[in-house]
Design an enzyme around this catalytic site. Structure first.
Site, PDB file in Angstrom:
ATOM      1  CB  CYS A  50      -0.937   0.005   1.192  1.00 37.75           C
ATOM      2  SG  CYS A  50      -0.110  -0.118   2.794  1.00 37.75           S
ATOM      3  CD  GLN A 120       4.056  -5.593   3.150  1.00 36.58           C
ATOM      4  OE1 GLN A 120       4.899  -4.689   3.275  1.00 36.58           O
ATOM      5  NE2 GLN A 120       2.759  -5.335   3.211  1.00 36.58           N
TER       6      GLN A 120
END
Length: 448
Positions: A50, A120
């Site tokens: 994001c 991630q």
């Protein structure tokens, strides 16, 4: 070889622009293969969160690799090349290596030292590795990045203290609830503070989150990015009946949560605690709300002191991690420089063993009555002579790995040992194996 990092991140562009250049989960594999097919790109890894979209590539030509990496982004997202160029931060060589290490350790994150990015990065690397878009260099580099990030978090206190208002809000909730992961949290608003709150909530394992906003479209867009649920702000009173924590961060000039609303909600909650955290200015939550019972209310001033002291502490811890990163970067650069001469060293050894085999075959023809023991002893001593003769040339070849005239000196070495063809053959074998793996994987995915 040149390592290139292209970053489109929260420091450079706003959330609306980041949304234009974000890869969906089901697009990543196809995008990886498309990126790997670009001219001069030899290895590729793709990260999309994001707060950032980043490409990491190994290229045989710096400028060509950078151009086609940007062009890939422009083509994929249907954005003009010049706009992509303006949106991206590009780092080359040691700057790219250091950037990856800092990103993985959370030192480049919106919340300094957060750990979600480590997972991630690991997932992005494992995906690329599974798709055969990484090779010798990235397999080493990303493992080093993950290792130094883990070491940094384990050996320092960087993750222990809140460093933003929204992060402090989540830390406060963790202190009040013994098992905050099971809490239902309402996040009111869809701006940067709401986004940061959701990042902190989800990175702490809180999955039951509801985003409320006057614009249901904005609420849905933000909730989707964090696997949450969206609701219209009109449903706030109803949603609070089942909530444990409410974090409000709108830009409303009036109170969003009023005293009469809380009075009505409390009648249905059976005495269960409700935490109201107001991180908006002007305030979203009416200060007249009764907090004598099971309602706990905090505002920006309550949280700011915690943030100020903790940020200084985290920055000190970040300096310790940067020292680790600097050392690991230098070690990796040394390793990388040696990789540039490995094909030459391999060819020297291959050619020497070829000479050994030819000479030994000739010796056997001339001395056919040698015993097995005599063959073994002679072969062993011949190899020992070869290794001793190669020792100094190999050391010299490794030493010139970082030389500015390395390529010229390697050419001289190849000519001296007559191994030009062996070096090219070794490079072609490696490239051929990579192409075969990529092609096989693409056929499995029907990407041809």
């Amino acid at each position: 070889m040149h390592i290139i990092a292209l970053s489109l991140n929260y420091k450079k562009i706003g959330v609306e622009e980041r949304e234009q250049v974000t890869f969906q989960d089901d697009e990543v594999v196809e995008a990886l293969h498309k990126l790997r097919e670009q001219k001069s790109i030899l290895e590729a890894t793709l990260l999309s969160t994001c707060n950032r979209t980043e490409l990491y590539v190994v290229s045989d030509q710096e400028h060509t690799g950078a151009y086609y990496s940007r062009k890939f982004l422009a083509d994929w997202f249907d954005v003009e090349y010049e706009k992509i160029k303006d949106m991206t931060d590009m780092k080359i060589a040691d700057d790219a290596i250091s950037h990856l290490f800092k990103v993985t350790a959370g030192l480049d994150s919106m919340v300094l030292g957060e750990t979600q990015i480590l997972g991630q990065i690991r997932d992005a690397f494992l995906t690329a590795q599974e798709e055969h878009t990484t090779g010798t260099i990235f397999n080493k580099l990303f493992k080093e990045a993950i290792t130094v990030a883990k070491r940094g978090h384990n050996e320092t206190d960087i993750s222990k203290n809140a460093v933003s208002i929204s992060y402090a809000a989540v830390e406060l909730a963790k202190r009040i609830f013994a098992n905050v992961k099971k809490s239902r949290v309402l996040v009111i608003g869809a701006g940067e503070m709401a986004e940061e709150s959701l990042l902190n909530l989800t990175s702490n394992g809180i999955e039951d989150v509801v985003v409320l906003n006057r614009s249901i479209e904005k609420a849905e867009a933000l909730a989707e990015r964090f696997n949450g649920r969206a609701a219209n702000l009109h449903a706030l009173e109803s949603e609070m009946k089942e909530a444990d924590i409410v974090i409000s961060s709108t830009s409303s000039p009036d109170y969003v949560i009023k005293k009469d609303m809380i009075d009505a909600v409390n009648k249905t909650r059976g005495g269960s605690p409700l935490i109201l955290i107001d991180i908006a200015l002007p305030r979203d939550i009416d200060p007249a709300i009764d907090t004598d019972g099971n309602v706990y209310m905090y505002n920006v001033d309550d949280l700011q002191g915690l943030v100020d002291s903790n940020l200084a502490s985290r920055e000190q811890e970040a300096e310790k991690i940067m020292a680790m990163i600097d050392g690991t970067t230098a070690e990796f650069e040394d390793w990388l420089r040696v990789q540039g001469v490995v094909p030459v060293i391999q060819a020297m050894r291959t050619n020497a063993l070829k000479i050994h085999d030819e000479t030994f075959d000739s010796l056997e023809r001339k001395l056919p009555d040698m015993s097995e023991r005599e063959r073994t002893v002679i072969s062993k001593h011949m190899k020992s002579i070869i290794n001793q003769m190669l020792r100094d040339p190999i050391i010299f070849t490794k030493e010139i790995a970082g030389d500015k005239k390395r390529d010229e000196k390697l050419e001289d070495i190849m000519k001296m040992f007559h191994i030009e063809e062996e070096v090219e053959a070794a490079k072609e074998v490696s490239s051929s194996k990579t192409r075969e793996k990529l092609q096989a994987r693409k056929e499995q995915l029907n990407l041809n």
